[in-house]
Design a protein around this motif. Structure first.
Motif, PDB file in Angstrom:
ATOM      1  N   LEU A 232       0.740  -1.076   0.048  1.00 38.90           N
ATOM      2  CA  LEU A 232       0.058  -0.011  -0.049  1.00 38.90           C
ATOM      3  C   LEU A 232       0.897   1.404   0.030  1.00 38.90           C
ATOM      4  CD1 LEU A 232      -2.793  -1.233   2.330  1.00 38.90           C
ATOM      5  CD2 LEU A 232      -3.145  -0.504   0.260  1.00 38.90           C
ATOM      6  N   THR A 233       1.923   1.355   0.568  1.00 40.97           N
ATOM      7  CA  THR A 233       2.851   2.514   0.837  1.00 40.97           C
ATOM      8  C   THR A 233       3.859   2.381  -0.405  1.00 40.97           C
ATOM      9  OG1 THR A 233       4.463   1.098   1.999  1.00 40.97           O
ATOM     10  CG2 THR A 233       3.101   2.463   3.214  1.00 40.97           C
ATOM     11  N   ARG A 234       3.455   1.578  -1.539  1.00 41.18           N
ATOM     12  CA  ARG A 234       4.415   1.768  -2.576  1.00 41.18           C
ATOM     13  C   ARG A 234       3.710   2.741  -3.831  1.00 41.18           C
ATOM     14  NH1 ARG A 234       8.223   1.207  -1.189  1.00 41.18           N
ATOM     15  NH2 ARG A 234       7.362   1.179   0.592  1.00 41.18           N
ATOM     16  N   LEU A 235       2.313   3.193  -3.524  1.00 37.80           N
ATOM     17  CA  LEU A 235       1.505   4.041  -4.363  1.00 37.80           C
ATOM     18  C   LEU A 235       2.049   5.439  -4.644  1.00 37.80           C
ATOM     19  CD1 LEU A 235      -2.392   3.397  -3.254  1.00 37.80           C
ATOM     20  CD2 LEU A 235      -1.105   3.021  -5.423  1.00 37.80           C
ATOM     21  N   GLY A 236       2.287   5.819  -5.810  1.00 35.60           N
ATOM     22  CA  GLY A 236       2.728   7.191  -6.197  1.00 35.60           C
ATOM     23  C   GLY A 236       1.737   7.950  -6.533  1.00 35.60           C
ATOM     24  N   GLU A 237       2.337   9.033  -7.709  1.00 30.56           N
ATOM     25  CA  GLU A 237       1.163   9.982  -8.249  1.00 30.56           C
ATOM     26  C   GLU A 237       0.429   9.245  -9.160  1.00 30.56           C
ATOM     27  OE1 GLU A 237       0.521  13.132  -7.203  1.00 30.56           O
ATOM     28  OE2 GLU A 237       1.770  13.114  -5.546  1.00 30.56           O
ATOM     29  N   GLY A 238      -0.971   9.612  -9.271  1.00 29.16           N
ATOM     30  CA  GLY A 238      -1.894   9.375  -9.990  1.00 29.16           C
ATOM     31  C   GLY A 238      -1.980   7.437 -10.055  1.00 29.16           C
ATOM     32  N   SER A 239      -1.739   6.842  -9.171  1.00 33.81           N
ATOM     33  CA  SER A 239      -2.166   5.653  -8.922  1.00 33.81           C
ATOM     34  C   SER A 239      -3.420   5.090  -8.065  1.00 33.81           C
ATOM     35  CB  SER A 239      -1.001   4.902  -8.617  1.00 33.81           C
ATOM     36  OG  SER A 239       0.181   4.704  -9.495  1.00 33.81           O
ATOM     37  N   LYS A 240      -3.849   4.051  -8.312  1.00 35.41           N
ATOM     38  CA  LYS A 240      -4.985   3.401  -7.406  1.00 35.41           C
ATOM     39  C   LYS A 240      -4.591   2.204  -7.421  1.00 35.41           C
ATOM     40  CE  LYS A 240      -8.773   6.581  -8.973  1.00 35.41           C
ATOM     41  NZ  LYS A 240     -10.274   6.399  -9.670  1.00 35.41           N
ATOM     42  N   MET A 241      -4.978   1.518  -6.362  1.00 35.37           N
ATOM     43  CA  MET A 241      -4.684   0.017  -5.944  1.00 35.37           C
ATOM     44  C   MET A 241      -5.967  -0.887  -5.462  1.00 35.37           C
ATOM     45  SD  MET A 241      -2.077  -1.646  -3.155  1.00 35.37           S
ATOM     46  CE  MET A 241      -0.308  -0.944  -4.092  1.00 35.37           C
ATOM     47  N   VAL A 242      -6.039  -1.902  -5.742  1.00 35.04           N
ATOM     48  CA  VAL A 242      -7.252  -2.662  -5.107  1.00 35.04           C
ATOM     49  C   VAL A 242      -6.511  -4.124  -4.636  1.00 35.04           C
ATOM     50  CG1 VAL A 242      -7.509  -3.593  -7.791  1.00 35.04           C
ATOM     51  CG2 VAL A 242      -9.561  -3.854  -5.763  1.00 35.04           C
ATOM     52  N   LEU A 243      -6.914  -4.276  -3.299  1.00 37.63           N
ATOM     53  CA  LEU A 243      -6.625  -5.626  -2.898  1.00 37.63           C
ATOM     54  C   LEU A 243      -8.023  -6.544  -2.904  1.00 37.63           C
ATOM     55  CD1 LEU A 243      -4.558  -3.452  -1.713  1.00 37.63           C
ATOM     56  CD2 LEU A 243      -4.649  -4.969   0.345  1.00 37.63           C
ATOM     57  N   THR A 244      -7.712  -7.722  -3.536  1.00 36.27           N
ATOM     58  CA  THR A 244      -8.812  -8.581  -3.485  1.00 36.27           C
ATOM     59  C   THR A 244      -8.548  -9.742  -2.638  1.00 36.27           C
ATOM     60  OG1 THR A 244      -8.272  -9.965  -5.363  1.00 36.27           O
ATOM     61  CG2 THR A 244      -9.559  -7.816  -5.693  1.00 36.27           C
ATOM     62  N   GLY A 245      -9.479 -10.385  -2.112  1.00 37.53           N
ATOM     63  CA  GLY A 245      -8.927 -11.670  -1.467  1.00 37.53           C
ATOM     64  C   GLY A 245     -10.611 -12.376  -0.863  1.00 37.53           C
ATOM     65  N   ASP A 246     -10.429 -13.631  -0.558  1.00 39.27           N
ATOM     66  CA  ASP A 246     -11.273 -14.437   0.271  1.00 39.27           C
ATOM     67  C   ASP A 246     -10.875 -14.944   1.583  1.00 39.27           C
ATOM     68  OD1 ASP A 246     -13.344 -16.384   1.220  1.00 39.27           O
ATOM     69  OD2 ASP A 246     -13.212 -17.442  -0.808  1.00 39.27           O
ATOM     70  N   ILE A 247     -11.194 -14.403   2.619  1.00 40.40           N
ATOM     71  CA  ILE A 247     -10.947 -14.848   4.163  1.00 40.40           C
ATOM     72  C   ILE A 247     -10.903 -16.209   4.217  1.00 40.40           C
ATOM     73  CG2 ILE A 247     -10.189 -12.438   4.612  1.00 40.40           C
ATOM     74  CD1 ILE A 247     -13.016 -12.812   6.327  1.00 40.40           C
ATOM     75  N   THR A 248     -12.075 -16.772   3.695  1.00 36.32           N
ATOM     76  CA  THR A 248     -12.340 -18.091   3.867  1.00 36.32           C
ATOM     77  C   THR A 248     -11.416 -19.318   3.166  1.00 36.32           C
ATOM     78  OG1 THR A 248     -14.033 -18.471   2.008  1.00 36.32           O
ATOM     79  CG2 THR A 248     -14.771 -17.643   4.134  1.00 36.32           C
ATOM     80  N   GLN A 249     -10.630 -18.681   2.304  1.00 32.28           N
ATOM     81  CA  GLN A 249      -9.447 -19.564   1.848  1.00 32.28           C
ATOM     82  C   GLN A 249      -8.065 -19.243   1.739  1.00 32.28           C
ATOM     83  OE1 GLN A 249     -10.753 -20.939  -2.455  1.00 32.28           O
ATOM     84  NE2 GLN A 249     -12.743 -20.392  -2.214  1.00 32.28           N
ATOM     85  N   ILE A 250      -7.802 -19.058   3.172  1.00 36.27           N
ATOM     86  CA  ILE A 250      -6.274 -18.763   3.441  1.00 36.27           C
ATOM     87  C   ILE A 250      -5.422 -19.804   3.248  1.00 36.27           C
ATOM     88  CG2 ILE A 250      -4.812 -17.755   5.321  1.00 36.27           C
ATOM     89  CD1 ILE A 250      -7.361 -16.404   6.389  1.00 36.27           C
ATOM     90  N   ASP A 251      -4.389 -19.830   2.568  1.00 31.93           N
ATOM     91  CA  ASP A 251      -3.351 -20.849   2.278  1.00 31.93           C
ATOM     92  C   ASP A 251      -2.106 -20.768   3.125  1.00 31.93           C
ATOM     93  OD1 ASP A 251      -5.287 -22.020   0.136  1.00 31.93           O
ATOM     94  OD2 ASP A 251      -4.326 -20.479  -1.239  1.00 31.93           O
ATOM     95  N   LEU A 252      -1.950 -19.991   4.053  1.00 32.43           N
ATOM     96  CA  LEU A 252      -0.970 -19.872   4.731  1.00 32.43           C
ATOM     97  C   LEU A 252      -0.866 -20.963   5.895  1.00 32.43           C
ATOM     98  CD1 LEU A 252      -0.939 -15.894   5.663  1.00 32.43           C
ATOM     99  CD2 LEU A 252       0.762 -16.971   4.236  1.00 32.43           C
ATOM    100  N   PRO A 253       0.265 -21.169   6.177  1.00 31.60           N
ATOM    101  CA  PRO A 253       0.361 -22.295   7.037  1.00 31.60           C
ATOM    102  C   PRO A 253      -0.058 -21.835   8.341  1.00 31.60           C
ATOM    103  CG  PRO A 253       2.711 -22.036   6.115  1.00 31.60           C
ATOM    104  CD  PRO A 253       1.838 -21.032   5.742  1.00 31.60           C
ATOM    105  N   LYS A 254      -0.136 -20.774   8.959  1.00 31.19           N
ATOM    106  CA  LYS A 254      -1.035 -20.114   9.979  1.00 31.19           C
ATOM    107  C   LYS A 254      -1.955 -19.293   9.639  1.00 31.19           C
ATOM    108  CE  LYS A 254       3.019 -20.766  13.368  1.00 31.19           C
ATOM    109  NZ  LYS A 254       3.927 -20.063  14.342  1.00 31.19           N
ATOM    110  N   LYS A 255      -3.459 -19.595   9.664  1.00 36.40           N
ATOM    111  CA  LYS A 255      -4.256 -18.705   9.164  1.00 36.40           C
ATOM    112  C   LYS A 255      -4.304 -17.306   9.606  1.00 36.40           C
ATOM    113  CE  LYS A 255      -7.095 -22.452   7.444  1.00 36.40           C
ATOM    114  NZ  LYS A 255      -6.844 -22.228   6.168  1.00 36.40           N
ATOM    115  N   ASN A 256      -4.059 -17.169  11.159  1.00 32.17           N
ATOM    116  CA  ASN A 256      -3.804 -16.011  11.716  1.00 32.17           C
ATOM    117  C   ASN A 256      -2.739 -15.065  11.111  1.00 32.17           C
ATOM    118  OD1 ASN A 256      -5.720 -16.494  13.532  1.00 32.17           O
ATOM    119  ND2 ASN A 256      -4.372 -17.364  15.180  1.00 32.17           N
TER     120      ASN A 256
END
Length: 328
Positions: free
Chosen positions: A249-273
Protein backbone atom coordinates in the motif's frame (compact mmCIF):
# COMPACT_ATOMS: atom_id res chain seq x y z
CA UNK A 1 -56.35 -18.77 -6.31
CA UNK A 2 -54.36 -15.69 -7.40
CA UNK A 3 -53.95 -14.85 -11.11
CA UNK A 4 -51.55 -12.45 -12.82
CA UNK A 5 -50.85 -11.89 -16.53
CA UNK A 6 -47.63 -10.87 -18.27
CA UNK A 7 -48.10 -9.60 -21.82
CA UNK A 8 -45.50 -10.22 -24.52
CA UNK A 9 -44.72 -7.66 -27.21
CA UNK A 10 -43.24 -10.12 -29.72
CA UNK A 11 -42.95 -13.84 -30.34
CA UNK A 12 -39.18 -13.55 -29.84
CA UNK A 13 -39.68 -12.01 -26.41
CA UNK A 14 -42.11 -14.74 -25.41
CA UNK A 15 -39.75 -17.48 -26.60
CA UNK A 16 -36.83 -15.97 -24.72
CA UNK A 17 -38.78 -15.74 -21.46
CA UNK A 18 -40.21 -19.25 -21.69
CA UNK A 19 -36.89 -20.72 -22.86
CA UNK A 20 -36.20 -23.70 -25.06
CA UNK A 21 -38.93 -26.28 -24.49
CA UNK A 22 -40.29 -23.96 -21.76
CA UNK A 23 -37.42 -24.88 -19.43
CA UNK A 24 -37.14 -21.37 -17.90
CA UNK A 25 -40.80 -21.11 -16.89
CA UNK A 26 -40.61 -24.64 -15.52
CA UNK A 27 -37.88 -23.41 -13.15
CA UNK A 28 -40.05 -20.44 -12.10
CA UNK A 29 -42.99 -22.79 -11.49
CA UNK A 30 -40.90 -25.12 -9.37
CA UNK A 31 -39.18 -22.41 -7.32
CA UNK A 32 -42.32 -20.37 -6.62
CA UNK A 33 -45.02 -23.10 -6.62
CA UNK A 34 -47.04 -21.46 -9.39
CA UNK A 35 -48.35 -22.59 -12.77
CA UNK A 36 -47.66 -20.62 -15.95
CA UNK A 37 -49.45 -21.11 -19.27
CA UNK A 38 -49.45 -19.13 -22.50
CA UNK A 39 -52.85 -17.74 -23.49
CA UNK A 40 -53.40 -15.35 -26.44
CA UNK A 41 -49.91 -13.88 -26.31
CA UNK A 42 -49.91 -13.53 -22.52
CA UNK A 43 -48.26 -15.53 -19.76
CA UNK A 44 -50.93 -16.41 -17.23
CA UNK A 45 -49.56 -17.06 -13.74
CA UNK A 46 -51.70 -18.88 -11.18
CA UNK A 47 -50.92 -19.75 -7.59
CA UNK A 48 -52.34 -19.96 -4.08
CA UNK A 49 -49.88 -17.42 -2.66
CA UNK A 50 -50.24 -13.88 -3.96
CA UNK A 51 -46.64 -12.95 -3.12
CA UNK A 52 -45.29 -15.90 -5.13
CA UNK A 53 -47.48 -15.00 -8.10
CA UNK A 54 -46.24 -11.41 -7.99
CA UNK A 55 -42.62 -12.54 -7.74
CA UNK A 56 -43.09 -14.80 -10.77
CA UNK A 57 -44.49 -11.82 -12.71
CA UNK A 58 -41.53 -9.65 -11.66
CA UNK A 59 -39.08 -12.31 -12.82
CA UNK A 60 -40.81 -12.78 -16.17
CA UNK A 61 -40.94 -9.02 -16.71
CA UNK A 62 -37.27 -8.88 -15.78
CA UNK A 63 -36.43 -11.46 -18.42
CA UNK A 64 -38.39 -9.36 -20.91
CA UNK A 65 -36.25 -6.31 -20.09
CA UNK A 66 -33.06 -8.31 -20.56
CA UNK A 67 -34.28 -9.59 -23.92
CA UNK A 68 -35.23 -6.07 -25.05
CA UNK A 69 -31.71 -4.88 -24.18
CA UNK A 70 -30.19 -7.80 -26.12
CA UNK A 71 -28.63 -9.18 -22.94
CA UNK A 72 -28.12 -12.94 -22.59
CA UNK A 73 -30.70 -14.99 -20.73
CA UNK A 74 -29.82 -18.30 -19.12
CA UNK A 75 -30.57 -20.37 -16.02
CA UNK A 76 -27.93 -18.63 -13.89
CA UNK A 77 -29.45 -15.21 -14.57
CA UNK A 78 -32.93 -16.61 -13.90
CA UNK A 79 -31.89 -17.99 -10.49
CA UNK A 80 -30.36 -14.61 -9.63
CA UNK A 81 -33.59 -12.82 -10.54
CA UNK A 82 -35.59 -15.30 -8.46
CA UNK A 83 -33.43 -14.58 -5.41
CA UNK A 84 -33.64 -10.82 -5.94
CA UNK A 85 -37.41 -10.90 -6.42
CA UNK A 86 -37.74 -12.78 -3.12
CA UNK A 87 -35.64 -10.16 -1.30
CA UNK A 88 -37.23 -7.18 -3.04
CA UNK A 89 -33.98 -6.16 -4.76
CA UNK A 90 -34.79 -6.96 -8.36
CA UNK A 91 -34.74 -3.31 -9.49
CA UNK A 92 -31.25 -2.85 -8.05
CA UNK A 93 -30.12 -5.87 -10.06
CA UNK A 94 -31.49 -4.39 -13.30
CA UNK A 95 -29.64 -1.16 -12.62
CA UNK A 96 -26.46 -3.15 -12.02
CA UNK A 97 -26.87 -5.10 -15.24
CA UNK A 98 -27.05 -1.81 -17.12
CA UNK A 99 -23.58 -0.83 -15.87
CA UNK A 100 -20.99 -1.49 -18.58
CA UNK A 101 -17.43 -1.58 -17.22
CA UNK A 102 -15.56 -2.01 -20.51
CA UNK A 103 -15.75 -3.90 -23.79
CA UNK A 104 -14.12 -7.24 -24.57
CA UNK A 105 -11.83 -7.47 -27.58
CA UNK A 106 -14.73 -9.15 -29.38
CA UNK A 107 -16.94 -6.11 -28.77
CA UNK A 108 -19.03 -7.72 -26.04
CA UNK A 109 -19.89 -5.39 -23.13
CA UNK A 110 -18.57 -6.52 -19.76
CA UNK A 111 -21.28 -5.66 -17.26
CA UNK A 112 -21.91 -5.85 -13.56
CA UNK A 113 -24.35 -8.62 -12.70
CA UNK A 114 -25.34 -7.80 -9.13
CA UNK A 115 -25.95 -4.72 -7.01
CA UNK A 116 -22.86 -5.64 -4.98
CA UNK A 117 -20.71 -5.71 -8.10
CA UNK A 118 -22.06 -2.33 -9.17
CA UNK A 119 -21.05 -0.91 -5.78
CA UNK A 120 -17.61 -2.48 -6.19
CA UNK A 121 -17.05 -0.79 -9.57
CA UNK A 122 -18.19 2.52 -8.10
CA UNK A 123 -15.69 2.07 -5.28
CA UNK A 124 -12.88 1.35 -7.75
CA UNK A 125 -13.71 4.50 -9.71
CA UNK A 126 -14.10 6.84 -6.76
CA UNK A 127 -11.34 5.74 -4.36
CA UNK A 128 -7.56 5.58 -4.38
CA UNK A 129 -7.52 2.28 -2.49
CA UNK A 130 -10.22 -0.40 -2.52
CA UNK A 131 -10.21 -3.60 -0.50
CA UNK A 132 -12.69 -6.17 -1.78
CA UNK A 133 -13.36 -9.20 0.41
CA UNK A 134 -15.72 -11.92 -0.76
CA UNK A 135 -16.14 -15.60 -1.64
CA UNK A 136 -15.12 -17.29 -4.86
CA UNK A 137 -17.12 -16.42 -7.96
CA UNK A 138 -18.12 -12.88 -6.99
CA UNK A 139 -16.05 -11.24 -9.72
CA UNK A 140 -13.50 -9.59 -7.40
CA UNK A 141 -10.55 -10.18 -9.72
CA UNK A 142 -12.33 -10.08 -13.07
CA UNK A 143 -14.01 -6.73 -12.43
CA UNK A 144 -10.81 -5.23 -11.02
CA UNK A 145 -9.03 -6.12 -14.26
CA UNK A 146 -11.97 -4.85 -16.34
CA UNK A 147 -11.89 -1.48 -14.58
CA UNK A 148 -8.10 -1.29 -14.99
CA UNK A 149 -8.44 -2.01 -18.71
CA UNK A 150 -11.03 0.76 -19.07
CA UNK A 151 -8.75 3.20 -17.26
CA UNK A 152 -5.88 2.25 -19.55
CA UNK A 153 -8.03 2.68 -22.66
CA UNK A 154 -9.25 6.09 -21.52
CA UNK A 155 -5.74 7.32 -20.70
CA UNK A 156 -6.36 7.67 -16.96
CA UNK A 157 -3.37 5.45 -16.25
CA UNK A 158 -0.25 4.41 -18.13
CA UNK A 159 0.26 0.92 -16.73
CA UNK A 160 -1.51 -2.02 -15.15
CA UNK A 161 0.55 -3.73 -12.46
CA UNK A 162 -0.68 -7.09 -11.26
CA UNK A 163 0.62 -8.96 -8.26
CA UNK A 164 -0.24 -11.95 -6.15
CA UNK A 165 1.44 -13.78 -3.27
CA UNK A 166 3.05 -16.88 -4.78
CA UNK A 167 2.45 -18.70 -1.52
CA UNK A 168 2.38 -22.17 -3.08
CA UNK A 169 6.03 -21.83 -4.12
CA UNK A 170 7.13 -19.69 -1.20
CA UNK A 171 7.98 -16.21 -2.45
CA UNK A 172 11.35 -16.24 -0.79
CA UNK A 173 12.29 -19.25 -2.93
CA UNK A 174 11.22 -17.86 -6.31
CA UNK A 175 14.85 -17.45 -7.30
CA UNK A 176 15.21 -21.23 -7.42
CA UNK A 177 12.38 -21.65 -9.92
CA UNK A 178 13.36 -21.93 -13.62
CA UNK A 179 12.85 -19.09 -16.11
CA UNK A 180 12.67 -15.32 -15.92
CA UNK A 181 10.54 -13.42 -13.42
CA UNK A 182 7.38 -13.63 -15.53
CA UNK A 183 7.77 -17.36 -16.05
CA UNK A 184 8.31 -17.90 -12.32
CA UNK A 185 5.08 -16.24 -11.24
CA UNK A 186 2.85 -16.76 -14.31
CA UNK A 187 1.22 -19.92 -12.88
CA UNK A 188 0.08 -17.93 -9.83
CA UNK A 189 -1.21 -15.01 -11.93
CA UNK A 190 -3.18 -17.11 -14.41
CA UNK A 191 -6.64 -15.82 -13.28
CA UNK A 192 -5.46 -12.28 -13.98
CA UNK A 193 -4.19 -13.22 -17.42
CA UNK A 194 -7.42 -15.05 -18.24
CA UNK A 195 -9.29 -11.82 -17.54
CA UNK A 196 -6.82 -9.77 -19.60
CA UNK A 197 -7.14 -12.14 -22.55
CA UNK A 198 -10.93 -11.74 -22.44
CA UNK A 199 -10.57 -7.99 -22.75
CA UNK A 200 -7.54 -7.49 -24.99
CA UNK A 201 -7.22 -10.84 -26.73
CA UNK A 202 -4.11 -12.99 -26.15
CA UNK A 203 -1.91 -11.36 -28.80
CA UNK A 204 -2.51 -7.75 -27.75
CA UNK A 205 -2.22 -8.64 -24.07
CA UNK A 206 1.20 -10.20 -24.72
CA UNK A 207 2.33 -7.16 -26.74
CA UNK A 208 1.32 -4.85 -23.91
CA UNK A 209 3.21 -7.02 -21.47
CA UNK A 210 6.34 -6.93 -23.64
CA UNK A 211 6.13 -3.11 -23.78
CA UNK A 212 5.77 -2.92 -20.01
CA UNK A 213 2.28 -1.45 -20.20
CA UNK A 214 1.11 -4.54 -18.36
CA UNK A 215 3.54 -5.62 -15.67
CA UNK A 216 3.63 -8.63 -13.41
CA UNK A 217 5.49 -8.77 -10.13
CA UNK A 218 5.35 -11.15 -7.19
CA UNK A 219 4.26 -9.25 -4.13
CA UNK A 220 7.54 -9.69 -2.29
CA UNK A 221 9.43 -8.08 -5.22
CA UNK A 222 7.51 -4.79 -4.98
CA UNK A 223 9.45 -3.61 -1.94
CA UNK A 224 11.29 -0.33 -2.45
CA UNK A 225 9.39 0.71 -5.58
CA UNK A 226 7.23 3.77 -6.20
CA UNK A 227 4.31 3.07 -8.54
CA UNK A 228 3.16 6.10 -10.54
CA UNK A 229 0.24 6.47 -12.99
CA UNK A 230 -0.80 2.86 -12.59
CA UNK A 231 -3.69 0.67 -11.51
CA UNK A 232 -2.23 -1.88 -9.11
CA UNK A 233 -4.14 -5.13 -8.57
CA UNK A 234 -3.09 -7.37 -5.69
CA UNK A 235 -5.01 -10.60 -5.97
CA UNK A 236 -5.39 -13.31 -3.30
CA UNK A 237 -4.46 -10.76 -0.63
CA UNK A 238 -5.67 -13.08 2.11
CA UNK A 239 -2.38 -14.96 1.61
CA UNK A 240 -0.23 -11.96 2.51
CA UNK A 241 0.77 -10.84 5.99
CA UNK A 242 -0.26 -7.46 7.37
CA UNK A 243 3.31 -6.16 7.06
CA UNK A 244 3.46 -7.24 3.40
CA UNK A 245 0.15 -5.50 2.63
CA UNK A 246 1.39 -2.37 4.39
CA UNK A 247 4.51 -2.50 2.21
CA UNK A 248 2.39 -2.80 -0.94
CA UNK A 249 0.00 0.00 0.00
CA UNK A 250 2.86 2.38 0.69
CA UNK A 251 4.23 1.85 -2.85
CA UNK A 252 1.48 4.08 -4.29
CA UNK A 253 2.78 7.12 -6.15
CA UNK A 254 1.21 9.96 -8.09
CA UNK A 255 -1.81 9.14 -10.27
CA UNK A 256 -2.08 5.54 -9.04
CA UNK A 257 -4.87 3.48 -7.54
CA UNK A 258 -4.74 0.09 -5.86
CA UNK A 259 -7.20 -2.72 -5.25
CA UNK A 260 -6.63 -5.62 -2.87
CA UNK A 261 -8.88 -8.62 -3.43
CA UNK A 262 -9.23 -11.74 -1.35
CA UNK A 263 -11.37 -14.45 0.19
CA UNK A 264 -10.76 -14.76 3.92
CA UNK A 265 -12.34 -18.23 3.92
CA UNK A 266 -9.58 -19.57 1.64
CA UNK A 267 -6.33 -18.74 3.42
CA UNK A 268 -3.41 -20.92 2.28
CA UNK A 269 -0.85 -19.68 4.80
CA UNK A 270 0.46 -22.34 7.23
CA UNK A 271 -0.89 -20.21 10.09
CA UNK A 272 -4.24 -18.66 9.15
CA UNK A 273 -3.82 -15.95 11.80
CA UNK A 274 -0.89 -14.62 9.74
CA UNK A 275 -3.33 -13.43 7.06
CA UNK A 276 -3.34 -9.64 6.95
CA UNK A 277 -6.34 -8.81 4.77
CA UNK A 278 -9.04 -8.68 7.44
CA UNK A 279 -6.70 -6.86 9.82
CA UNK A 280 -5.81 -4.39 7.08
CA UNK A 281 -9.49 -3.72 6.39
CA UNK A 282 -10.15 -3.03 10.08
CA UNK A 283 -7.20 -0.63 10.32
CA UNK A 284 -8.08 1.34 7.17
CA UNK A 285 -11.85 1.51 7.68
CA UNK A 286 -13.10 5.10 7.58
CA UNK A 287 -10.08 6.72 5.94
CA UNK A 288 -11.05 9.13 3.16
CA UNK A 289 -10.13 7.75 -0.27
CA UNK A 290 -10.21 4.14 0.96
CA UNK A 291 -13.25 1.89 0.56
CA UNK A 292 -13.80 -1.55 2.06
CA UNK A 293 -16.16 -3.66 -0.08
CA UNK A 294 -17.61 -6.93 1.16
CA UNK A 295 -19.32 -9.14 -1.39
CA UNK A 296 -21.42 -12.13 -0.33
CA UNK A 297 -22.93 -15.31 -1.72
CA UNK A 298 -25.66 -13.17 -3.34
CA UNK A 299 -22.93 -11.77 -5.62
CA UNK A 300 -21.66 -15.15 -6.82
CA UNK A 301 -22.10 -15.14 -10.60
CA UNK A 302 -20.76 -18.57 -11.46
CA UNK A 303 -22.91 -21.67 -11.68
CA UNK A 304 -25.74 -21.64 -9.13
CA UNK A 305 -24.14 -24.65 -7.45
CA UNK A 306 -21.22 -22.38 -6.44
CA UNK A 307 -23.61 -20.15 -4.48
CA UNK A 308 -25.03 -23.25 -2.79
CA UNK A 309 -21.52 -24.45 -1.94
CA UNK A 310 -20.58 -21.05 -0.47
CA UNK A 311 -23.75 -21.03 1.64
CA UNK A 312 -23.09 -24.57 2.87
CA UNK A 313 -19.55 -23.71 3.96
CA UNK A 314 -20.72 -20.48 5.62
CA UNK A 315 -23.32 -22.48 7.56
CA UNK A 316 -20.72 -25.06 8.57
CA UNK A 317 -18.28 -22.35 9.67
CA UNK A 318 -21.01 -20.73 11.74
CA UNK A 319 -21.79 -24.03 13.46
CA UNK A 320 -18.08 -24.63 14.17
CA UNK A 321 -17.73 -21.18 15.73
CA UNK A 322 -20.76 -21.83 17.96
CA UNK A 323 -19.24 -25.11 19.14
CA UNK A 324 -15.89 -23.42 19.86
CA UNK A 325 -17.63 -20.73 21.93
CA UNK A 326 -19.47 -23.41 23.90
CA UNK A 327 -16.16 -25.15 24.68
CA UNK A 328 -14.72 -21.87 25.93
Amino acid sequence: MQVREVEFDTIGQQQAVFGAQDHLVRIIEKELSVSIVLRAGKGEIRGDDGASVEQAAQVMEGLQKLYDKAQPIDEQILYRLLEDAASGEIEETFQAMGSVVTMSYKGVPIRCKTAGQRGYIRALRENVVTLCIGPAGTGKTYLAVAQAVQELKSGEIERIIMSRPAIEAGEERLGFLPGDLAQKVDPYLRPLYDALYDMFGPEKAERLREKGTIEIAPLAYMRGRTLNNARVIIDESQNASLSTLKMALTRLGEGSKMVLTGDITQIDLPKKNDSGLQKCASILEGIEGIRIMRLGNRDVVRNKIVRDIVRAFEKADGENQKQERRRE
